[in-house]
Structures are given as C-alpha cells and as structure tokens.
Design an enzyme around this catalytic site. Structure first.
Site, PDB file in Angstrom:
ATOM      1  N   CYS A  11      49.698  29.544  19.772  1.00 42.18           N
ATOM      2  CA  CYS A  11      50.651  28.488  20.122  1.00 42.18           C
ATOM      3  C   CYS A  11      50.095  27.168  19.604  1.00 42.18           C
ATOM      4  O   CYS A  11      49.077  27.155  18.925  1.00 42.18           O
ATOM      5  CB  CYS A  11      50.964  28.465  21.618  1.00 42.18           C
ATOM      6  SG  CYS A  11      49.724  27.740  22.709  1.00 42.18           S
ATOM      7  N   HIS A  58      29.682  37.929  24.375  1.00 43.67           N
ATOM      8  CA  HIS A  58      29.198  37.568  25.707  1.00 43.67           C
ATOM      9  C   HIS A  58      30.226  37.738  26.821  1.00 43.67           C
ATOM     10  O   HIS A  58      29.849  37.935  27.969  1.00 43.67           O
ATOM     11  CB  HIS A  58      28.706  36.120  25.723  1.00 43.67           C
ATOM     12  CG  HIS A  58      27.479  35.911  24.903  1.00 43.67           C
ATOM     13  ND1 HIS A  58      26.757  34.733  24.930  1.00 43.67           N
ATOM     14  CD2 HIS A  58      26.831  36.715  24.015  1.00 43.67           C
ATOM     15  CE1 HIS A  58      25.731  34.821  24.107  1.00 43.67           C
ATOM     16  NE2 HIS A  58      25.759  36.019  23.530  1.00 43.67           N
ATOM     17  N   ASN A  59      31.511  37.616  26.491  1.00 42.37           N
ATOM     18  CA  ASN A  59      32.548  37.637  27.530  1.00 42.37           C
ATOM     19  C   ASN A  59      33.454  38.856  27.467  1.00 42.37           C
ATOM     20  O   ASN A  59      34.334  39.013  28.305  1.00 42.37           O
ATOM     21  CB  ASN A  59      33.409  36.372  27.449  1.00 42.37           C
ATOM     22  CG  ASN A  59      32.557  35.122  27.439  1.00 42.37           C
ATOM     23  OD1 ASN A  59      32.534  34.399  26.449  1.00 42.37           O
ATOM     24  ND2 ASN A  59      31.843  34.859  28.510  1.00 42.37           N
ATOM     25  N   ARG A 113      22.988  42.141  29.917  1.00 42.45           N
ATOM     26  CA  ARG A 113      23.048  41.092  30.940  1.00 42.45           C
ATOM     27  C   ARG A 113      24.448  40.484  31.054  1.00 42.45           C
ATOM     28  O   ARG A 113      24.824  39.973  32.097  1.00 42.45           O
ATOM     29  CB  ARG A 113      22.015  40.009  30.664  1.00 42.45           C
ATOM     30  CG  ARG A 113      22.302  39.134  29.467  1.00 42.45           C
ATOM     31  CD  ARG A 113      21.168  38.141  29.203  1.00 42.45           C
ATOM     32  NE  ARG A 113      21.543  37.083  28.316  1.00 42.45           N
ATOM     33  CZ  ARG A 113      21.507  37.130  26.989  1.00 42.45           C
ATOM     34  NH1 ARG A 113      21.126  38.236  26.378  1.00 42.45           N
ATOM     35  NH2 ARG A 113      21.854  36.077  26.268  1.00 42.45           N
ATOM     36  N   ARG A 172      27.983  39.676  34.385  1.00 40.74           N
ATOM     37  CA  ARG A 172      28.793  38.464  34.488  1.00 40.74           C
ATOM     38  C   ARG A 172      30.275  38.785  34.320  1.00 40.74           C
ATOM     39  O   ARG A 172      31.120  38.284  35.047  1.00 40.74           O
ATOM     40  CB  ARG A 172      28.344  37.448  33.446  1.00 40.74           C
ATOM     41  CG  ARG A 172      26.902  37.010  33.664  1.00 40.74           C
ATOM     42  CD  ARG A 172      26.326  36.294  32.473  1.00 40.74           C
ATOM     43  NE  ARG A 172      24.910  36.048  32.693  1.00 40.74           N
ATOM     44  CZ  ARG A 172      24.028  35.900  31.741  1.00 40.74           C
ATOM     45  NH1 ARG A 172      24.407  35.931  30.474  1.00 40.74           N
ATOM     46  NH2 ARG A 172      22.772  35.696  32.013  1.00 40.74           N
TER      47      ARG A 172
END
Length: 145
Positions: free
Chosen positions: A67, A100-101, A134, A138
């Site tokens: 967008c 990481h996410n 690690r 999270r």
C-alpha cells in the site's frame, strides 16, 4: 514444489503488485492475487483480511501486502493472531524480519520505495529462512491468544 504466495494491498500498491505478480510467477512461485484489481480507490482491509486468513490457515506459505505507506496493511494483517507482518523499506529489514521474527507477511510502502527495491525486498523475504534458536522463544510470546 514451489512456494505458494498470497499478494494484495490497496490502490496505491496496485502497479507494484501487478509487476511483482509477474516477476514472482517468472521465478516459479505459485501466486494468488487477492486484489485490488485496479488503481481505483478501495478500502485495504477488504483485501488484507482474506489474504491474512489464508496465510494464517496455511493455504499460502507467505504473503506480500503493498500500500502507500505499508502501515495500514501491516496493522490490519497483524490483527490476525497467526500473522507476523513486517513493514520493511530495505533488504536488510526484510531479511531480519524472516531471520529473527519469522515474519510471514511482508508489507511494502509503495510511495516510499522504488519498484526495483520492492522486488529485491520481496525476493529477500521469500528466500530467507527463520533462524529459530533464541528467536523462537521470542516469537512464541508474540500472540495474545
């Protein structure tokens, strides 16, 4: 078997989306376009919610939303518990969102990045793996449900 990619957005992302669908198909991805199908003004949640639900349910491996600012589509997609949409404006962020996410949806701000960069970010996002380790702890804490 090729990755199945869901793509959508709003009117401001229409031209990029059209070009990106063609490029991804050329690269061997199976792509479903959730719309919109013109540059006429639309309400992006009408396209983002169905795309997000399909990614969340595992019908598609990953999603790409485009967008004007990337914010509206990212905010909407992230209302789904199983979606981790990342707003990115460079390749490093696209890679880190995956590494990481474990982001499963890339949000691209079409009014703030050129098409060539958008294509590079999509390629990086789709070809980068989650590192786990690690980072998994999270990611496991992200959902509220």
């Amino acid at each position: 078997m090729s990755k199945k990619i869901a793509i959508g957005g709003d009117h401001a992302g229409f031209e990029y989306k059209k070009q990106l669908v063609a490029k991804l198909e050329e690269l061997g991805y199976e792509v479903k376009d959730f719309g919109p199908f013109s540059d006429a003004s639309v309400d992006y949640p009408d396209y983002v919610h169905p795309l997000s639900a399909a990614v969340e349910e595992g019908v598609f491996d990953q999603g790409i939303l485009i967008c004007g600012s990337g914010n509206g589509v990212a905010i909407t997609a992230n209302k789904h518990q199983g979606i981790r949409a990342a707003l990115c404006w460079n390749e490093d962020l696209a890679a880190l969102a995956r590494q990481h996410n474990n982001a499963n949806v890339l949000a691209i701000p079409a009014r703030f990045v050129g098409y060539e960069l958008a294509e590079k970010m999509a390629s990086t996002f789709l070809s980068t793996d989650f590192e786990g380790g690690r980072h998994q702890n999270r990611v496991d804490k992200i959902a509220c449900g």
